[in-house]
Design an enzyme around this catalytic site. Structure first.
Site, PDB file in Angstrom:
ATOM      1  N   LEU A   1       0.864  -1.181   0.000  1.00  0.00           N
ATOM      2  CA  LEU A   1       0.000   0.000   0.000  1.00  0.00           C
ATOM      3  C   LEU A   1       0.896   1.224   0.000  1.00  0.00           C
ATOM      4  O   LEU A   1       1.986   1.214   0.580  1.00  0.00           O
ATOM      5  CB  LEU A   1      -0.899   0.030   1.245  1.00  0.00           C
ATOM      6  CG  LEU A   1      -1.954  -1.069   1.409  1.00  0.00           C
ATOM      7  CD1 LEU A   1      -2.682  -0.892   2.738  1.00  0.00           C
ATOM      8  CD2 LEU A   1      -2.947  -1.047   0.256  1.00  0.00           C
ATOM      9  N   ASP A   2       0.445   2.299  -0.649  1.00  0.00           N
ATOM     10  CA  ASP A   2       1.197   3.551  -0.617  1.00  0.00           C
ATOM     11  C   ASP A   2       1.341   4.037   0.819  1.00  0.00           C
ATOM     12  O   ASP A   2       0.509   3.729   1.689  1.00  0.00           O
ATOM     13  CB  ASP A   2       0.480   4.629  -1.438  1.00  0.00           C
ATOM     14  CG  ASP A   2       0.502   4.333  -2.929  1.00  0.00           C
ATOM     15  OD1 ASP A   2       1.354   3.539  -3.370  1.00  0.00           O
ATOM     16  OD2 ASP A   2      -0.340   4.898  -3.655  1.00  0.00           O
ATOM     17  N   ARG A   3       2.371   4.827   1.050  1.00  0.00           N
ATOM     18  CA  ARG A   3       2.617   5.376   2.383  1.00  0.00           C
ATOM     19  C   ARG A   3       1.382   6.075   2.946  1.00  0.00           C
ATOM     20  O   ARG A   3       1.031   5.915   4.122  1.00  0.00           O
ATOM     21  CB  ARG A   3       3.781   6.372   2.331  1.00  0.00           C
ATOM     22  CG  ARG A   3       4.066   7.047   3.666  1.00  0.00           C
ATOM     23  CD  ARG A   3       4.885   8.313   3.486  1.00  0.00           C
ATOM     24  NE  ARG A   3       6.262   8.051   3.112  1.00  0.00           N
ATOM     25  CZ  ARG A   3       7.237   7.803   3.986  1.00  0.00           C
ATOM     26  NH1 ARG A   3       6.982   7.761   5.283  1.00  0.00           N
ATOM     27  NH2 ARG A   3       8.472   7.590   3.568  1.00  0.00           N
TER      28      ARG A   3
END
Length: 317
Positions: free
Chosen positions: A157-159
């Site tokens: 998942l993106d930050r």
């Protein structure tokens, strides 16, 4: 001639009876000598001496000032060094992240499922990374990928995205989970707040996505890009925003963010494709997947209250 030059003197190819080296040319003898340099790039010399670290890893350490030659720190990986140069390294010890915890949603002998908070990287981007990541947490629970910077990681998942992320506890489990993601056998559901309204209440977005050449770390809808498909359903609306359910059927980088922005309703708080806010309002709400050697399971991460505060009366199934 220089006495310290190393190389090979080649024989005369025209002489078959005797071993000679001179080749007559315009009344003179010409010799072919291949110079072999005994110098090496600093990063190559270190990778040869310490093969447990890759050359790219050594480049990062050099640029960070952790390598010196003859007592002088050099930050250029392509600096040439000789065999008698004294190379010293001062690689910092890895930071202990044992005090950091993540909310565990599920745990068995094959997998671990957590609710990733915003601001936490899934895994380090390189050899040098001081911040706590999901991979650091998974390291305590897995035997898969322990010699890498992404132990247990099978998807990401993106930050700035929160929510469900599953990790593998064994190499066998990793293979089975990765195959499901690659074969699109998993079902992922996200909840998002959009800045603006979508034309239809439900729809399927089929727009190819490619890297943006003018900003290589970002992506855009591109006819020459890779196929990308997203289904959505509007759950609620107010004057300026929409609460939506997003279901990516492909897994392109930034897919949901690019697709919604293209429809003139970027995800609220998207610093890249929209406007910044207190956070990116994108949450990985549900993951349906088959547990290795087990049943089909659905994992859910509670939706942050900030997502629904401005949409009274909306319930999310």
């Amino acid at each position: 001639t220089k006495q310290d030059i190393e190389g090979t003197l080649y024989e005369n190819p025209n002489e078959t009876q005797l071993m000679t080296y001179g080749v007559p040319y315009k009344g003179k003898d010409v010799y072919v000598f291949e110079v072999l340099s005994n110098k090496k790039r600093l990063d190559a010399a270190l990778a040869e001496q310490y093969p447990e670290y890759s050359r790219s890893t050594w480049q990062k350490y050099i640029k960070a000032g952790h390598v010196s030659v003859n007592g002088v720190v050099f930050t250029s990986p392509n600096r040439e060094v000789k065999p008698d140069d004294r190379i010293s390294t001062s690689i910092p010890e890895a930071i202990n992240h044992d005090a950091h915890e993540l909310p565990i949603l599920y745990l068995d002998e094959n997998v671990i499922v957590v609710n990733k908070p915003i601001g936490v990287l899934t895994h380090a981007k390189g050899a040098i990374n001081d911040e706590f990541t999901v991979a650091d947490f998974f390291r305590r629970y897995t035997t898969y990928g322990l010699d890498t910077n992404r132990p247990g990681i099978v998807h990401r998942l993106d930050r700035d995205t929160s929510g469900v992320i599953i990790g593998a506890r064994t190499p066998e489990a990793a293979h089975l989970l990765q195959k499901q993601f690659a074969d699109r056998k998993t079902k992922k559901t996200y909840i998002a707040v959009l800045s603006g309204h979508l034309k239809n209440e439900t729809a399927r977005i089929e727009l190819p996505i490619g890297r943006n050449p003018s900003a290589p770390s970002t992506f855009r809808v591109d006819p020459k890009g890779k196929t990308a498909t997203t289904e959505y359903k509007v759950l609620g609306k107010n004057e300026t925003q929409s609460l939506v359910e997003l279901r990516p059927l492909t897994g392109r980088t930034h897919q949901l963010r690019v697709h919604t922005a293209y429809l003139h309703a970027p995800i609220y708080g998207d610093r890249v494709y929209g406007q910044a806010a207190d956070r990116l309002y994108l949450h990985a709400y549900r993951l349906e997947i088959t547990i290795p050697y087990g049943d089909r399971r659905i994992f859910e991460a509670p939706i942050p209250v900030d997502f629904t505060r401005n949409f009274p009366g909306v319930t999310i199934a």
